[in-house]
Scaffold this motif. Structure first.
Motif, PDB file in Angstrom:
ATOM      1  N   VAL A 167       0.841  -1.198   0.000  1.00 53.45           N
ATOM      2  CA  VAL A 167       0.000   0.000   0.000  1.00 53.45           C
ATOM      3  C   VAL A 167       0.880   1.253   0.000  1.00 53.45           C
ATOM      4  CG1 VAL A 167      -1.549   1.347   1.471  1.00 53.45           C
ATOM      5  CG2 VAL A 167      -2.028  -1.063   1.024  1.00 53.45           C
ATOM      6  N   ARG A 258       1.158  18.248   3.384  1.00 52.69           N
ATOM      7  CA  ARG A 258      -0.191  18.813   3.400  1.00 52.69           C
ATOM      8  C   ARG A 258      -1.196  17.791   3.930  1.00 52.69           C
ATOM      9  NH1 ARG A 258       0.078  21.158  -2.690  1.00 52.69           N
ATOM     10  NH2 ARG A 258       1.400  19.305  -2.843  1.00 52.69           N
ATOM     11  N   THR A 259      -0.702  16.570   4.157  1.00 52.89           N
ATOM     12  CA  THR A 259      -1.551  15.528   4.726  1.00 52.89           C
ATOM     13  C   THR A 259      -1.027  15.179   6.106  1.00 52.89           C
ATOM     14  OG1 THR A 259      -1.843  14.661   2.510  1.00 52.89           O
ATOM     15  CG2 THR A 259      -2.502  13.235   4.291  1.00 52.89           C
ATOM     16  N   LYS A 260      -1.960  15.083   7.065  1.00 53.18           N
ATOM     17  CA  LYS A 260      -1.567  14.769   8.438  1.00 53.18           C
ATOM     18  C   LYS A 260      -2.135  13.412   8.814  1.00 53.18           C
ATOM     19  CE  LYS A 260      -3.204  17.862  11.195  1.00 53.18           C
ATOM     20  NZ  LYS A 260      -3.629  19.094  11.831  1.00 53.18           N
ATOM     21  N   LEU A 262      -3.808  11.257  11.498  1.00 52.57           N
ATOM     22  CA  LEU A 262      -4.529  11.497  12.743  1.00 52.57           C
ATOM     23  C   LEU A 262      -4.557  10.260  13.628  1.00 52.57           C
ATOM     24  CD1 LEU A 262      -7.615  13.515  11.422  1.00 52.57           C
ATOM     25  CD2 LEU A 262      -5.436  14.409  12.232  1.00 52.57           C
ATOM     26  N   ASP A 263      -4.703   9.103  13.010  1.00 50.49           N
ATOM     27  CA  ASP A 263      -4.863   7.903  13.820  1.00 50.49           C
ATOM     28  C   ASP A 263      -4.551   6.666  12.977  1.00 50.49           C
ATOM     29  OD1 ASP A 263      -5.394   6.393  16.011  1.00 50.49           O
ATOM     30  OD2 ASP A 263      -7.559   6.731  16.025  1.00 50.49           O
ATOM     31  N   VAL A 265      -5.550   2.648  12.892  1.00 46.69           N
ATOM     32  CA  VAL A 265      -6.443   1.650  13.458  1.00 46.69           C
ATOM     33  C   VAL A 265      -6.049   0.290  12.899  1.00 46.69           C
ATOM     34  CG1 VAL A 265      -8.838   0.927  13.736  1.00 46.69           C
ATOM     35  CG2 VAL A 265      -8.283   3.364  13.560  1.00 46.69           C
ATOM     36  N   GLU A 267      -7.087  -3.325  12.537  1.00 47.40           N
ATOM     37  CA  GLU A 267      -8.261  -4.183  12.704  1.00 47.40           C
ATOM     38  C   GLU A 267      -7.886  -5.640  12.555  1.00 47.40           C
ATOM     39  OE1 GLU A 267     -11.888  -1.965  10.513  1.00 47.40           O
ATOM     40  OE2 GLU A 267     -10.261  -2.670   9.247  1.00 47.40           O
TER      41      GLU A 267
ATOM     42  N   VAL B 141      -4.327  10.844  -1.394  1.00 50.20           N
ATOM     43  CA  VAL B 141      -4.578   9.798  -0.414  1.00 50.20           C
ATOM     44  C   VAL B 141      -5.059   8.587  -1.198  1.00 50.20           C
ATOM     45  CG1 VAL B 141      -5.769   9.123   1.707  1.00 50.20           C
ATOM     46  CG2 VAL B 141      -5.276  11.548   1.290  1.00 50.20           C
ATOM     47  N   THR B 142      -4.286   7.509  -1.134  1.00 51.15           N
ATOM     48  CA  THR B 142      -4.627   6.326  -1.925  1.00 51.15           C
ATOM     49  C   THR B 142      -5.393   5.322  -1.069  1.00 51.15           C
ATOM     50  OG1 THR B 142      -2.419   5.518  -1.374  1.00 51.15           O
ATOM     51  CG2 THR B 142      -2.703   6.511  -3.534  1.00 51.15           C
ATOM     52  N   TYR B 143      -6.048   4.384  -1.713  1.00 57.96           N
ATOM     53  CA  TYR B 143      -6.778   3.280  -1.057  1.00 57.96           C
ATOM     54  C   TYR B 143      -7.789   3.807  -0.036  1.00 57.96           C
ATOM     55  CZ  TYR B 143      -2.907   0.743  -3.157  1.00 57.96           C
ATOM     56  OH  TYR B 143      -2.004   0.248  -4.052  1.00 57.96           O
ATOM     57  N   LYS B 145     -11.139   4.288   1.916  1.00 55.93           N
ATOM     58  CA  LYS B 145     -12.343   3.487   2.147  1.00 55.93           C
ATOM     59  C   LYS B 145     -13.489   4.298   2.744  1.00 55.93           C
ATOM     60  CE  LYS B 145     -11.638   1.344   6.703  1.00 55.93           C
ATOM     61  NZ  LYS B 145     -12.955   1.248   7.317  1.00 55.93           N
ATOM     62  N   ARG B 159      -8.033   5.585   5.170  1.00 58.66           N
ATOM     63  CA  ARG B 159      -7.233   5.000   4.106  1.00 58.66           C
ATOM     64  C   ARG B 159      -6.873   3.575   4.514  1.00 58.66           C
ATOM     65  NH1 ARG B 159      -1.515   4.610   3.378  1.00 58.66           N
ATOM     66  NH2 ARG B 159      -0.987   5.112   1.222  1.00 58.66           N
ATOM     67  N   MET B 160      -7.146   2.605   3.653  1.00 56.87           N
ATOM     68  CA  MET B 160      -6.861   1.207   3.988  1.00 56.87           C
ATOM     69  C   MET B 160      -5.364   0.930   4.013  1.00 56.87           C
ATOM     70  SD  MET B 160      -9.742  -1.325   3.173  1.00 56.87           S
ATOM     71  CE  MET B 160      -8.648  -2.492   2.482  1.00 56.87           C
ATOM     72  N   THR B 161      -4.955   0.121   4.964  1.00 59.20           N
ATOM     73  CA  THR B 161      -3.585  -0.377   4.976  1.00 59.20           C
ATOM     74  C   THR B 161      -3.663  -1.897   5.059  1.00 59.20           C
ATOM     75  OG1 THR B 161      -3.467  -0.358   7.383  1.00 59.20           O
ATOM     76  CG2 THR B 161      -2.810   1.662   6.246  1.00 59.20           C
ATOM     77  N   GLU B 163      -2.954  -3.673   7.508  1.00 61.97           N
ATOM     78  CA  GLU B 163      -3.361  -4.135   8.833  1.00 61.97           C
ATOM     79  C   GLU B 163      -4.698  -3.568   9.284  1.00 61.97           C
ATOM     80  OE1 GLU B 163      -0.478  -2.469   8.329  1.00 61.97           O
ATOM     81  OE2 GLU B 163       0.911  -4.153   8.221  1.00 61.97           O
ATOM     82  N   GLY B 164      -5.227  -2.603   8.592  1.00 59.57           N
ATOM     83  CA  GLY B 164      -6.449  -1.962   9.044  1.00 59.57           C
ATOM     84  C   GLY B 164      -6.643  -0.679   8.262  1.00 59.57           C
ATOM     85  N   PHE B 165      -6.697   0.428   8.982  1.00 62.31           N
ATOM     86  CA  PHE B 165      -6.783   1.689   8.256  1.00 62.31           C
ATOM     87  C   PHE B 165      -6.173   2.825   9.042  1.00 62.31           C
ATOM     88  CE2 PHE B 165     -10.736   1.356  10.637  1.00 62.31           C
ATOM     89  CZ  PHE B 165     -10.969   2.640  11.105  1.00 62.31           C
ATOM     90  N   GLU B 166      -5.871   3.904   8.323  1.00 59.17           N
ATOM     91  CA  GLU B 166      -5.360   5.119   8.935  1.00 59.17           C
ATOM     92  C   GLU B 166      -6.386   6.212   8.732  1.00 59.17           C
ATOM     93  OE1 GLU B 166      -0.697   4.449   7.614  1.00 59.17           O
ATOM     94  OE2 GLU B 166      -1.903   5.937   6.591  1.00 59.17           O
ATOM     95  N   ILE B 167      -6.443   7.124   9.672  1.00 61.98           N
ATOM     96  CA  ILE B 167      -7.274   8.305   9.473  1.00 61.98           C
ATOM     97  C   ILE B 167      -6.327   9.465   9.185  1.00 61.98           C
ATOM     98  CG2 ILE B 167      -9.060   9.802  10.444  1.00 61.98           C
ATOM     99  CD1 ILE B 167      -9.738   7.422  12.319  1.00 61.98           C
ATOM    100  N   VAL B 168      -6.496  10.099   8.044  1.00 64.99           N
ATOM    101  CA  VAL B 168      -5.625  11.218   7.701  1.00 64.99           C
ATOM    102  C   VAL B 168      -6.483  12.444   7.392  1.00 64.99           C
ATOM    103  CG1 VAL B 168      -3.808   9.719   6.776  1.00 64.99           C
ATOM    104  CG2 VAL B 168      -5.540  10.656   5.235  1.00 64.99           C
ATOM    105  N   GLU B 169      -5.829  13.586   7.552  1.00 66.72           N
ATOM    106  CA  GLU B 169      -6.491  14.831   7.172  1.00 66.72           C
ATOM    107  C   GLU B 169      -5.637  15.459   6.087  1.00 66.72           C
ATOM    108  OE1 GLU B 169      -8.274  17.942  10.070  1.00 66.72           O
ATOM    109  OE2 GLU B 169      -6.281  18.629   9.515  1.00 66.72           O
ATOM    110  N   THR B 170      -6.283  15.880   5.022  1.00 64.51           N
ATOM    111  CA  THR B 170      -5.510  16.451   3.931  1.00 64.51           C
ATOM    112  C   THR B 170      -6.120  17.778   3.508  1.00 64.51           C
ATOM    113  OG1 THR B 170      -4.528  15.994   1.779  1.00 64.51           O
ATOM    114  CG2 THR B 170      -6.772  15.245   2.090  1.00 64.51           C
TER     115      THR B 170
END
Lengths: 398, 260, 385
Positions: A167, A258-260, A262-263, A265, A267, B141-143, B145, B159-161, B163-170
């Motif tokens: 990815v 320009r992208t941060k 935040l978290d 997760v 799963e 921001v790729t992938y 969801k 954004r899918m990874t 292992e799960g996903f990330e939350i990003v702000e752009t």
């Protein structure tokens, strides 16, 4: 740039019509003619013509000072400080390519507090490890990572640059290649070099795995590829290997984003990550309901594998999308893939048919899944799967 | 919001078969379709429009017959279709394609978000989306969801990874590539289909774009396809029919040494 | 066979085929098992504007005709006749409003139907099936209202629909001429539902009793005039019977598609069974019968759309022929599947179970024959050729 058919050489054999993936060729007066609106200049016809009647002319642009590019580089992808297994696979392959070309193998790692990881990369075959350590690089972000790699590539000019088709890799390297203005081949499953021309021969599946293409980047450097995970063997650790660790300092201005993030997760537990698993036990519509996936989980547990699913089972809401194997899900190539109650629609097959061993369990002897199966069991999965679980448990003492 | 969706017309790879005798692709009867991932991009674009108002322009680069996928997008709710088509674009690899599409998007002013499918089903490169973003010098921001929220010129995105996903702000404008999980595409309605039939499709050629000629098509493409071949078919497998107990025993014997 | 469909009809067919492939087929077996009503598929159909197909443009519909409706019903039935019936049953339920509704009634109800509000038609009673003259449900006028009492049974979409068109006697002494047609909305006090019937086929469709106990409805809900109930009902059936024919054609086509696919894959004696003449003859006969039925259904539908006055006989013929054909073809499809045809893993047996109802409802095929024969004899005796 143009494509032409030399009518004097064309014998009207029609082979080019058969190989054209775009139906751009037809016959007229016993000679091949090209519909230029359909032709994409892919070159399939040119290769197939035994009479050299098809000519594609291209005026080549070129990376300036191309001969100055030397060496093979591997991107040392890390997540939360852990070097990803695909990096070790690339170091193994990269070592082989570098030796053939008589050049050094280097690995580049970006992150925060990752210097401790460098020695292992040397043990795995790198002659040089370039490390960029900065708080801004702790987690992957497209822009700073791109800027750092572009900076280093311009400085050191490797001729080959390899990265895992993960990815992160597929997002990052796409951006890097555009900035460098060079060729990039995605998701390669085969790599070799032409030692005379110093071309990287990049082989990858296309058309949903129905054909393979070998792709060159003749006039541009570095030649960049993302490489599919689990295709190449991991480099073995040799604790006697020596190499250099080079710390690079990058101007802060290049680390802006320009992208941060935040978290994060997580799963999916490691046992459920189908991209990483060596063994996948997968279920389809034949599972009849979500509750029955417990049978597959038991078998997967005994085998140390993960549970996958067909699109049908995901669409029915029996399994989450992250487990979906196939065209609109994940492409996997484990050592063993066990398909239970999966009929084997082509959309599913393209996602798993490069697995080493495929086992199909299905009641319908005419199910297409059996056409790719190494071993097929015609029978009721609700009988067969628990039997397998029990017998593997006995055979493996688990 | 001013949204651009980039799509590709592809052969339905699920219909592609290999002729076992000549070992070549059988394309007879293979339909051209919207790249399956792009359908999710179209749906997300239309949903954003329904949520925030604005306009969705759908754009494709390809031969004249690619107009069909633009009409299909309009039937799903896109407002306008742009066909970027010129002989000069033929033979484009991902670099030249990204460049050309970026120039075309540049012609559409004040774009807030560009949406692409995560990859095309014929080439599977996943490179054109990031390529466009890089050429336009906007974040990507790729992938993706899920788009959680859009406010104050920023988008909060999942954004899918692996292992799960990330939350990003752009910051916006930005480009996203989407995965299947993001939505369930609608079936174009009857009224939508009728509107799409009548819609005017804009056609842009190289001359209509502010573009450097040597960066187009084959000339502007660093990668060359040197060989196309069909993978060797998998050898015929061994079948077990009959008593399940016996089949399972045989299989376990064959496999136990492969399991570490 | 090319039926020279219009561009829009081809669009309808393709749209419905897509819905069938993507939304109906994947859930058909499950809903057949659970008898769950297909609300999510209904929403897809509604979002696709298909409930507007049989509603005039001025009320938010597409202004299509019976042939359009038949095309849609046929396509849905290829995937699942039970799910198709949620749709076709609504067309049946709204037909009395289309036929006899005044402007106010149309303006009030049709836009809702065009958006996907389900309808149902209620005529059958425990004691009045084929013999509609035996209707016991009464509607007594009291001031500005009618008070309904009685029970309707076997009502398709019963309990799921929001709008019901119901036949009730306003003057029992006048027999069939004392029946009237009413609109009743779900939620009206005194209007409840009996238990859901467990059925042989079309199990995704809901069939319930409608129970009226001093159910008070405004007098504006009377369709047409008092005493016109049976005439409206008969005209409703004239319009709807080709739709049952289309449903039968769809069921038969679906079973043939499945049987053909199976016959090509199933290998016996080293060859696919489709290479055996015994199977080939069956497939050929099935396809020919389906095509004949389809031609008759489409011709009857086109006749209605063209405004031909007396369509009773051809509507009945379309329903009769297509439903008998569907029963034969689906039995043959089970036969081609052999043992697999008899188990629920495969779709063949469901088509067979679903086909049976088309010979029974909206007038049994015996009643259809009565209608056709009566029309033939009447025509002869009146000297009209």
């Amino acid at each position: 740039m143009s494509i032409q058919i030399n009518n004097d050489k064309c014998t009207g054999c029609t082979i080019c019509l058969k190989v054209c993936p775009f139906s751009a060729l037809s016959m007229s007066n016993k000679k091949a003619v090209i519909d230029l609106d359909k032709c994409t200049l892919c070159g399939a016809c040119q290769d197939s013509c035994n009479f050299k009647a098809i000519e594609i002319k291209r005026e080549a642009s070129r990376t300036p000072n191309l001969e100055a590019y030397k060496g093979v580089w591997v991107f040392g992808e890390q997540k939360r400080g852990a070097v990803q297994p695909v990096v070790y696979e690339l170091l193994g392959k990269g070592r082989e390519l570098a030796d053939k070309l008589g050049v050094e193998l280097s690995c580049v790692i970006l992150g925060h507090n990752v210097k401790g990881k460098c020695q292992e990369l040397i043990f795995r075959g790198a002659d040089n490890v370039y490390v960029v350590d900065a708080p801004e690089l702790e987690h992957f972000l497209d822009e700073p990572y791109t800027n750092v790699l572009v900076n280093l590539i311009r400085k050191y000019r490797p001729e080959i640059f390899l990265c895992g088709a993960t990815v992160i890799g597929r997002s990052l390297i796409s951006r890097v290649a555009v900035k460098i203005h060079t060729g990039l081949t995605a998701d390669c499953t085969g790599l070799d070099v032409d030692t005379k021309e110093r071309f990287l021969l990049q082989t990858r599946p296309a058309f949903g795995g129905n054909i393979m293409a070998t792709i060159l980047s003749k006039n541009h450097r570095p030649q960049m590829s993302t490489v599919r995970h689990k295709v190449f063997k991991e480099a073995v650790v040799n604790p006697n290997r020596k190499g250099k660790i080079i710390e690079e300092v990058i101007p802060k201005v290049l680390l802006k984003s320009r992208t941060k993030l935040l978290d994060v997760v997580e799963e999916i537990t490691s046992t459920a990550n189908i991209a990483e698993a060596d063994i996948i036990v997968s279920g389809g519509r034949g599972m009849k309901g979500p509750e029955n996936f417990a049978l597959l989980e038991e078998l997967a547990k005994v085998l140390g594998g993960a549970v996958g699913s067909s699109r049908a089972a995901v669409d029915s809401g029996w399994m989450p999308y992250s487990h979906q194997v196939g065209q609109t899900g994940k492409t996997v190539c484990p050592k063993i893939y066990i398909a239970c109650g999966i009929s084997g629609q082509i959309q599913h097959l393209v996602g798993m048919q490069s697995s080493d061993i495929i086992i199909a369990i299905n009641q319908d002897p005419s199910a297409p899944i059996f056409t790719v199966a190494t071993y097929g069991i015609v029978g009721d999965l609700f009988q067969v799967v628990p039997l397998l679980t029990r017998k593997f448990k006995e055979a493996l003492n688990r | 919001m001013n949204i651009v969706v980039c799509i590709k017309q592809v052969p339905d790879t699920t219909q592609v078969r290999i002729d076992p005798v000549t070992n070549t692709l059988i394309r007879e009867g293979v339909q051209s379709i919207i790249n399956p991932f792009d359908v999710y991009a179209i749906e997300e674009g239309v949903r954003l429009k329904e949520r925030f108002g604005g306009k969705v322009t759908v754009i494709t680069m390809g031969p004249p017959q690619a107009e069909a996928v633009l009409r299909e997008s309009i039937s799903m709710g896109c407002d306008e279709g742009v066909l970027v088509s010129d002989r000069a674009f033929a033979g484009s690899d991902t670099l030249a394609t990204g460049y050309t599409l970026a120039r075309a998007i540049n012609k559409i002013k004040d774009v807030d978000m560009i949406i692409c499918g995560k990859q095309a089903s014929d080439g599977d490169t996943a490179q054109v989306g990031p390529g466009i973003a890089t050429q336009l010098d906007i974040p990507q921001v790729t992938y993706v969801k899920k788009i959680e929220e859009i406010a104050n010129g920023k988008a909060k995105i999942e954004r899918m990874t692996e292992e799960g996903f990330e939350i990003v702000e752009t910051s916006m404008p930005c480009l996203i590539t989407v995965v299947k999980e993001i939505n369930e595409p609608r079936i174009p309605s009857l009224k939508g289909r009728m509107a799409a039939k009548k819609a005017v499709i804009l056609a842009w050629k190289a001359i209509d774009l502010d573009i450097e000629e040597n960066r187009l098509g084959l000339t502007g493409s660093p990668t060359w396809v040197s060989k196309i071949f069909t993978p060797p078919p998998r050898p015929k497998g061994q079948m077990f029919e009959g008593d399940p107990e016996e089949s399972a025993t045989n299989l376990v014997d064959l496999l136990k040494n492969h399991i570490g | 066979m090319d039926y020279l469909l219009s561009e829009q009809q081809i669009m309808i067919r393709d749209l419905c085929r897509q819905i069938t492939e993507e939304k109906i087929k994947p859930v058909a077996a499950e809903l057949d098992k659970t008898e769950e009503f297909p609300h999510s598929v209904v929403k897809v159909m509604a979002d696709a504007d298909l409930f507007g197909l049989f509603i005039d443009e001025q009320y938010g519909g597409m202004g299509g005709g019976i042939l359009d409706l038949c095309i849609a019903t046929e396509e849905f039935s290829r995937g699942c006749a039970g799910i198709a019936l949620a749709y076709a049953g609504t067309a049946l339920g709204v037909d009395p409003i289309l036929i006899a509704g005044n402007d106010e009634q149309k303006a009030k109800y049709l836009p809702r139907v065009a958006k996907g509000t389900l309808c149902a038609f209620g005529i059958t009673e425990p004691g009045a099936g084929s013999d509609a003259g035996g209707t016991q449900t009464t509607a007594k006028k009291e001031g500005d209202h009618y008070i309904l009492n009685g029970t309707k049974c076997f009502i398709t979409n019963g309990g799921e629909a929001d709008i019901y068109t119901v036949v009730a006697m306003t003057d029992k002494s006048r027999g069939a001429r004392g029946a009237s047609m009413f609109i009743v909305e779900k939620g009206t006090p005194g209007f409840t539902f009996g238990k859901k019937e467990e059925k042989l086929g079309i199990r995704a469709s809901a069939t319930r009793e409608l129970i009226f106990q001093d159910c008070k409805i405004p007098k504006e809900n009377l369709l047409g005039k008092e005493g016109q109930g049976f005439i409206i009902a008969m005209r409703t059936f004239d319009m709807s019977r080709p739709g049952i024919g289309a449903q039968a054609v769809g069921i038969a086509q679906g079973s043939l598609d499945a049987a053909l696919e199976y016959a090509k894959q199933r290998v016996q004696f080293g060859k696919p069974i489709s290479s055996f003449q015994g199977i080939q003859f069956m497939l050929a006969d099935m396809a020919t019968q389906i095509e004949a039925a389809r031609a008759l259904v489409y011709a009857a539908a086109r006749q209605i759309d063209a405004g031909v006055k007396d369509v009773t006989r051809s509507s009945a013929m379309a329903k009769l022929f297509a439903s008998d054909m569907a029963m034969r073809v689906t039995v043959d499809a089970v036969q081609i599947f052999g043992g697999y045809g008899y188990i629920k893993e495969y779709p063949a047996e469901k088509y067979m179970r679903d086909a049976k109802i088309t010979q029974i409802y909206e007038g049994t095929n015996q009643i259809q024959r009565n209608i056709i024969a009566r029309d033939l004899i009447r025509e002869r005796s009146s000297g009209v050729v």
